[in-house]
Design an enzyme around this catalytic site. Structure first.
Site, PDB file in Angstrom:
ATOM      1  N   ASN A   9       0.822  -1.297  -0.527  1.00 16.59           N
ATOM      2  CA  ASN A   9       0.190   0.252   0.381  1.00 16.59           C
ATOM      3  C   ASN A   9       0.316   0.916   0.138  1.00 16.59           C
ATOM      4  O   ASN A   9       1.470   1.591   1.331  1.00 16.59           O
ATOM      5  CB  ASN A   9      -0.698   0.264   1.032  1.00 16.59           C
ATOM      6  N   ARG A  94      -2.406  -1.854  -3.511  1.00 12.80           N
ATOM      7  CA  ARG A  94      -3.405  -0.643  -3.300  1.00 12.80           C
ATOM      8  C   ARG A  94      -3.722   0.269  -4.587  1.00 12.80           C
ATOM      9  O   ARG A  94      -2.167   0.659  -5.211  1.00 12.80           O
ATOM     10  CB  ARG A  94      -3.791   0.399  -2.645  1.00 12.80           C
ATOM     11  N   HIS A 182     -11.632   4.686  -0.151  1.00  3.78           N
ATOM     12  CA  HIS A 182     -11.255   4.152   0.635  1.00  3.78           C
ATOM     13  C   HIS A 182     -11.504   2.321   0.529  1.00  3.78           C
ATOM     14  O   HIS A 182     -12.365   2.003   1.467  1.00  3.78           O
ATOM     15  CB  HIS A 182     -11.550   4.082   1.893  1.00  3.78           C
ATOM     16  N   GLY A 213      -6.686  10.380   5.787  1.00  2.11           N
ATOM     17  CA  GLY A 213      -7.867  10.761   4.456  1.00  2.11           C
ATOM     18  C   GLY A 213      -8.713  10.012   5.451  1.00  2.11           C
ATOM     19  O   GLY A 213      -9.084   9.072   6.616  1.00  2.11           O
ATOM     20  N   ARG A 242      -6.410  18.031   4.423  1.00  2.00           N
ATOM     21  CA  ARG A 242      -7.788  18.929   3.356  1.00  2.00           C
ATOM     22  C   ARG A 242      -8.845  18.707   4.027  1.00  2.00           C
ATOM     23  O   ARG A 242      -9.193  18.460   5.124  1.00  2.00           O
ATOM     24  CB  ARG A 242      -8.114  17.198   3.244  1.00  2.00           C
ATOM     25  N   GLU A 380      -6.299  -3.109   5.053  1.00  4.82           N
ATOM     26  CA  GLU A 380      -6.408  -3.147   4.335  1.00  4.82           C
ATOM     27  C   GLU A 380      -5.662  -4.483   3.170  1.00  4.82           C
ATOM     28  O   GLU A 380      -5.582  -4.557   2.198  1.00  4.82           O
ATOM     29  CB  GLU A 380      -5.943  -1.465   2.868  1.00  4.82           C
TER      30      GLU A 380
HETATM   31  P1  ADP Z   1      -3.522   6.779   7.425  1.00 10.11           P
HETATM   32  O1  ADP Z   1      -4.523   7.787   6.970  1.00 10.11           O
HETATM   33  O2  ADP Z   1      -2.338   8.103   6.637  1.00 10.11           O
HETATM   34  O3  ADP Z   1      -3.375   5.189   7.143  1.00 10.11           O
HETATM   35  P2  ADP Z   1      -4.363   6.694  10.338  1.00 10.11           P
HETATM   36  O4  ADP Z   1      -5.786   5.710   9.960  1.00 10.11           O
HETATM   37  O5  ADP Z   1      -2.918   5.529  10.796  1.00 10.11           O
HETATM   38  O6  ADP Z   1      -4.418   7.193   8.848  1.00 10.11           O
HETATM   39  O7  ADP Z   1      -4.975   7.577  11.522  1.00 10.11           O
HETATM   40  C1  ADP Z   1      -4.333   8.556  11.485  1.00 10.11           C
HETATM   41  C2  ADP Z   1      -5.051   9.468  12.429  1.00 10.11           C
HETATM   42  O8  ADP Z   1      -5.587   8.418  13.630  1.00 10.11           O
HETATM   43  C3  ADP Z   1      -3.700  10.159  13.133  1.00 10.11           C
HETATM   44  O9  ADP Z   1      -5.193  11.637  13.058  1.00 10.11           O
HETATM   45  C4  ADP Z   1      -3.672   9.924  14.755  1.00 10.11           C
HETATM   46  O10 ADP Z   1      -3.544  10.810  15.633  1.00 10.11           O
HETATM   47  C5  ADP Z   1      -5.467   9.484  14.829  1.00 10.11           C
HETATM   48  N1  ADP Z   1      -4.692   8.320  15.817  1.00 10.11           N
HETATM   49  C6  ADP Z   1      -4.413   6.668  16.487  1.00 10.11           C
HETATM   50  N2  ADP Z   1      -4.140   6.421  17.407  1.00 10.11           N
HETATM   51  C7  ADP Z   1      -4.888   7.531  17.703  1.00 10.11           C
HETATM   52  C8  ADP Z   1      -5.691   6.939  19.100  1.00 10.11           C
HETATM   53  N3  ADP Z   1      -5.292   6.147  20.477  1.00 10.11           N
HETATM   54  N4  ADP Z   1      -6.070   8.516  19.641  1.00 10.11           N
HETATM   55  C9  ADP Z   1      -6.373   9.009  19.287  1.00 10.11           C
HETATM   56  N5  ADP Z   1      -6.159   9.312  17.554  1.00 10.11           N
HETATM   57  C10 ADP Z   1      -5.723   8.370  16.667  1.00 10.11           C
END
Ligand code: ADP
Length: 396
Positions: A9, A94, A182, A213, A242, A380
């Site tokens: 990915n 992906r 997604h 995202g 975004r 994913e």
């Molecule tokens: P991506 O789209 O890059 O795959 P992720 O699914 O990893 O992103 O999500 C990232 C977001 O999730 C960030 O805003 C991060 O702060 C939030 N996040 C991850 N763990 C926690 C948590 N324990 N509490 C609050 N927010 C979290």
């Protein structure tokens, strides 16, 4: 000798991956997974087992100008070695945009790569990186089949009305339509829900993929009927950097009255807006929650308000609501944000159990909530592995 596959990915600054062996019953079994991060800055590579043991760790110095291919080379070399007795038979990817035509996973060849390259104009910030990873693997492992799995494909089941903009018809024919993204995450959640809660899976469900995202998908019987992202991954919810949906008149104003160039508007809407823009602090929800600054609170209030507002629209698309599923970084981990969004949807008969929510439990709604609210960790990479395997089996 058993067989192994790798799922990739590849994004602009990170590559997530999973390595799987193919079990005797034909299902992919996760062997290891990880991430290459900060590509273009100070790249690092970390591979872990399911149990969290570190199998491989590399850190390159700041300014090491390593491209996808070099970084992938390192990982693939490791994967082949580590898969050991499992012979690598395919690599799945992906690919963000399949356009109107590619609505199921495809075996990659030069002709497909050419067509996907033309779609890069529709997803300039994602597609080129997805394709760069495919080209890199083709150079490193020219004989290994590669499979492209499209983020848009899951939304091919939407009614046509959900794909149209109210523009002159010719634009729709030219591909200017709402695609949705997604899809691999939504497909994984739909399949998983069918196993853990078949009754809910057969109903009307909004899945909230809330990561950097973010989008929502309205599903009926596990099929997409509507989604908040549109022509690009910029539409819909407010995200990390975004803007999400915006009055198109704002874009005209930025260009005509404020003299901004197209590249500046693009950078503004993709990289400087969302949580980062409104808070002025960070795109990361955890950072904002710990901040205490009023601007951070403004950003979180707007994030939740927009999510509840868009979800309200999807309830109409579904003709009612039986369940909500939260997934991805924020959806899986952030109890406070889930509670805010659900509060904004209390009108739909949603009641949250505070303890279950705080524990990120599977079900976080109260027993008498009219709508069941669940948390499902997305995967994913597994979805890519499943598609890759299915396509190989069909080919065989
Ligand atoms: P991506 O789209 O890059 O795959 P992720 O699914 O990893 O992103 O999500 C990232 C977001 O999730 C960030 O805003 C991060 O702060 C939030 N996040 C991850 N763990 C926690 C948590 N324990 N509490 C609050 N927010 C979290």
């Amino acid at each position: 000798m058993t067989r192994g596959i790798v799922a990739l990915n590849a994004g602009s600054s990170s590559i997530k991956f999973g390595a799987y062996r193919i079990d005797s019953d034909g299902s992919p079994v996760h062997v290891a997974g990880g991430k290459i991060e900060k590509i273009g800055l100070s790249p690092s590579l970390l591979v872990r087992t399911d149990g969290g043991d570190v199998l491989l760790e590399r850190q390159w110095p700041d300014g090491a100008n390593l491209e996808h291919e070099q970084l992938l080379g390192e990982f693939i070399e490791w994967a082949i070695g580590h898969l050991g007795e499992h012979r690598l038979v395919a690599v799945g990817h992906r690919v963000v945009h399949g356009g109107a035509r590619f609505i199921e996973p495809m075996l990659v060849d030069d002709a497909l790569l050419g067509e996907l390259g033309r779609l890069s104009a529709l997803a300039p910030l994602h597609q080129p990186h997805n394709l760069a990873a495919i080209r890199a693997i083709a150079r490193i492992l020219p004989d290994i089949p590669q499979v492209a799995c499209f983020d848009t494909a899951f939304h091919a089941t939407r009614p046509e009305v959900a794909t149209r903009f109210a523009l002159p018809r010719r634009f729709h024919e030219q591909g200017i339509r709402r695609y949705g993204f997604h899809g691999l995450s939504y497909e994984y959640v739909a399949r998983h829900l069918a196993v853990i809660d078949p009754v809910l899976a057969g109903g009307r469900v909004i899945v909230a993929h809330l990561g950097n995202g973010a989008s929502l998908c309205a599903m009926h019987c596990g099929k997409s009927v509507d989604t908040t992202m549109g022509f690009t991954a910029l539409d819909g919810l407010m995200m990390g950097t975004r803007s999400g949906s915006l009055d198109p008149g704002v874009v005209l104003h930025l260009i005509r009255q404020m003299g901004m160039r197209a590249e500046e508007v693009e950078a503004l809407l993709y990289h400087q807006s969302g949580l980062l823009g409104v808070s002025g602090l960070s795109s990361d929800m955890r950072t904002l929650e710990q901040s205490g600054a009023p601007e951070a609170e403004d950003a979180m209030v707007l994030f939740a308000w927009r999510a509840a507002r868009e979800a309200g629209g999807l309830v109409s698309s579904l003709g009612g609501l039986d369940g909500i599923v939260f997934t991805a970084g924020i959806g899986e981990n952030d109890a406070a944000m889930r509670a805010r969004i659900c509060k904004g949807m209390a009108w739909a008969g949603i009641a949250i159990d505070a303890d279950a929510n705080a524990a990120n439990a599977d079900v976080i709604s109260t027993p008498d909530s009219r709508v069941t609210v669940r948390v499902v960790p997305t995967d994913e990479e597994r979805m890519i592995a499943l598609h890759t395997l299915a396509l190989l089996e069909r080919g065989a």
